[in-house]
Design an enzyme around this catalytic site. Structure first.
Site, PDB file in Angstrom:
ATOM      1  N   TYR A   1     -12.300  -2.633  -3.389  1.00 20.57           N
ATOM      2  CA  TYR A   1     -12.846  -2.688  -2.027  1.00 20.57           C
ATOM      3  C   TYR A   1     -14.369  -2.590  -2.001  1.00 20.57           C
ATOM      4  O   TYR A   1     -14.943  -2.163  -1.000  1.00 20.57           O
ATOM      5  CB  TYR A   1     -12.225  -1.568  -1.179  1.00 20.57           C
ATOM      6  CG  TYR A   1     -10.815  -1.871  -0.702  1.00 20.57           C
ATOM      7  CD1 TYR A   1     -10.527  -3.007   0.058  1.00 20.57           C
ATOM      8  CD2 TYR A   1      -9.764  -0.996  -0.985  1.00 20.57           C
ATOM      9  CE1 TYR A   1      -9.236  -3.272   0.511  1.00 20.57           C
ATOM     10  CE2 TYR A   1      -8.464  -1.258  -0.536  1.00 20.57           C
ATOM     11  CZ  TYR A   1      -8.214  -2.399   0.215  1.00 20.57           C
ATOM     12  OH  TYR A   1      -6.937  -2.662   0.667  1.00 20.57           O
TER      13      TYR A   1
ATOM     14  N   HIS B   1      -1.752  -5.507   1.377  1.00 15.80           N
ATOM     15  CA  HIS B   1      -3.018  -6.208   1.102  1.00 15.80           C
ATOM     16  C   HIS B   1      -2.724  -7.628   0.640  1.00 15.80           C
ATOM     17  O   HIS B   1      -1.747  -7.858  -0.071  1.00 15.80           O
ATOM     18  CB  HIS B   1      -3.801  -5.487  -0.005  1.00 15.80           C
ATOM     19  CG  HIS B   1      -4.920  -6.334  -0.563  1.00 15.80           C
ATOM     20  ND1 HIS B   1      -6.159  -6.407   0.038  1.00 15.80           N
ATOM     21  CD2 HIS B   1      -4.976  -7.178  -1.632  1.00 15.80           C
ATOM     22  CE1 HIS B   1      -6.927  -7.256  -0.649  1.00 15.80           C
ATOM     23  NE2 HIS B   1      -6.232  -7.734  -1.668  1.00 15.80           N
TER      24      HIS B   1
ATOM     25  N   LYS C   1       0.843  -1.200   0.000  1.00 15.42           N
ATOM     26  CA  LYS C   1       0.000   0.000   0.000  1.00 15.42           C
ATOM     27  C   LYS C   1       0.882   1.256   0.000  1.00 15.42           C
ATOM     28  O   LYS C   1       2.106   1.169   0.224  1.00 15.42           O
ATOM     29  CB  LYS C   1      -0.934  -0.070   1.207  1.00 15.42           C
ATOM     30  CG  LYS C   1      -1.959  -1.222   1.110  1.00 15.42           C
ATOM     31  CD  LYS C   1      -2.815  -1.307   2.359  1.00 15.42           C
ATOM     32  CE  LYS C   1      -3.886  -2.367   2.241  1.00 15.42           C
ATOM     33  NZ  LYS C   1      -4.741  -2.433   3.480  1.00 15.42           N
TER      34      LYS C   1
ATOM     35  N   GLU D   1      -8.960 -10.302  -8.230  1.00 16.16           N
ATOM     36  CA  GLU D   1      -8.137  -9.109  -8.002  1.00 16.16           C
ATOM     37  C   GLU D   1      -6.962  -9.034  -8.992  1.00 16.16           C
ATOM     38  O   GLU D   1      -6.625  -7.951  -9.459  1.00 16.16           O
ATOM     39  CB  GLU D   1      -7.655  -9.098  -6.546  1.00 16.16           C
ATOM     40  CG  GLU D   1      -8.819  -8.852  -5.583  1.00 16.16           C
ATOM     41  CD  GLU D   1      -8.477  -9.073  -4.115  1.00 16.16           C
ATOM     42  OE1 GLU D   1      -7.295  -9.347  -3.789  1.00 16.16           O
ATOM     43  OE2 GLU D   1      -9.405  -8.980  -3.278  1.00 16.16           O
TER      44      GLU D   1
ATOM     45  N   ASN E   1      -1.841  -0.136   7.284  1.00 16.27           N
ATOM     46  CA  ASN E   1      -1.347  -1.498   7.571  1.00 16.27           C
ATOM     47  C   ASN E   1      -0.506  -2.105   6.441  1.00 16.27           C
ATOM     48  O   ASN E   1      -0.372  -3.310   6.318  1.00 16.27           O
ATOM     49  CB  ASN E   1      -2.489  -2.408   8.022  1.00 16.27           C
ATOM     50  CG  ASN E   1      -3.577  -2.574   6.978  1.00 16.27           C
ATOM     51  OD1 ASN E   1      -3.456  -2.041   5.872  1.00 16.27           O
ATOM     52  ND2 ASN E   1      -4.607  -3.308   7.303  1.00 16.27           N
TER      53      ASN E   1
END
Ligand code: GDP
Ligand code: MG
Length: 160
Positions: free
Chosen positions: A60, A126, A20, A137, A123
């Site tokens: 998402y 992913h 990310k 994805e 965080n």
């Protein structure tokens, strides 16, 4: 090569792993790629990419109703991400273990989030949550010609 695949236990899966924007900004790209590489999974796709808003929303879409959704979209589109496709038997669940719990304070030491992050909203990485989502994805983030089929030289040293 073929007998080696047939002898492997279970189905070969694909998972979508993404560093990310915070992971990229914090210089953790190499560290994060390395965790999956050292484990013994096969990298089949890799790129640095500025995610457009509509792609982030599609990725998402299951979280659309959550109060944090707008912040999540801002976060994912705030800078370049590193998109990866990884392949292997059991790669989906194993990658989730390597990544650790969604909340980095709950994530076990030794996991990526447990070692490298402190907050759910930052965080660093992913990972797909099922083989179906792995395929979905990868198709979403990569063009077909960006996925490479190859046989790592180490294959016979990873599986009997
Ligand atoms: P994951 O599969 O472990 O990444 O977790 P989820 O699928 O539940 O959520 C997707 C992502 O949304 C997480 O990795 C976080 O970046 C973000 N997220 C989830 N829950 C929260 C939250 O309560 N607050 C914020 N700010 N972000 C969240
Ligand atoms: Mg998830």
């Amino acid at each position: 090569f073929l007998p080696h695949l047939i002898a492997s236990l279970g189905e070969i899966e694909q998972t979508y792993i993404m560093v990310k924007p915070d992971g990229v900004q914090r210089g953790l790209v190499g560290e994060i790629i390395s965790r999956f590489e050292k484990k013994g999974f096969k990298l089949t796709g890799l790129k640095l990419f500025q995610c457009p808003k509509d792609l982030a929303e599609e990725h998402y879409k299951d979280l659309k109703a959550k109060p944090f959704f707008p912040k999540l979209i801002d976060y994912i589109t705030s800078g370049p991400v590193v998109c990866m496709a990884w392949e292997g038997v059991g790669v989906v669940a194993s990658a989730r273990k390597l990544i650790g719990s969604t909340d980095p304070l709950q994530a076990e030491p030794g996991t990526i989030r447990g070692d490298l992050a402190v907050q759910t909203g930052r965080n660093v990485v992913h990972g797909s949550d099922s083989p179906e989502n792995g395929k979905r994805e990868i198709a979403l983030w990569f063009n077909e010609n960006e996925i490479n089929q190859w046989t790592p030289a180490q294959a016979p040293w990873l599986r009997e």
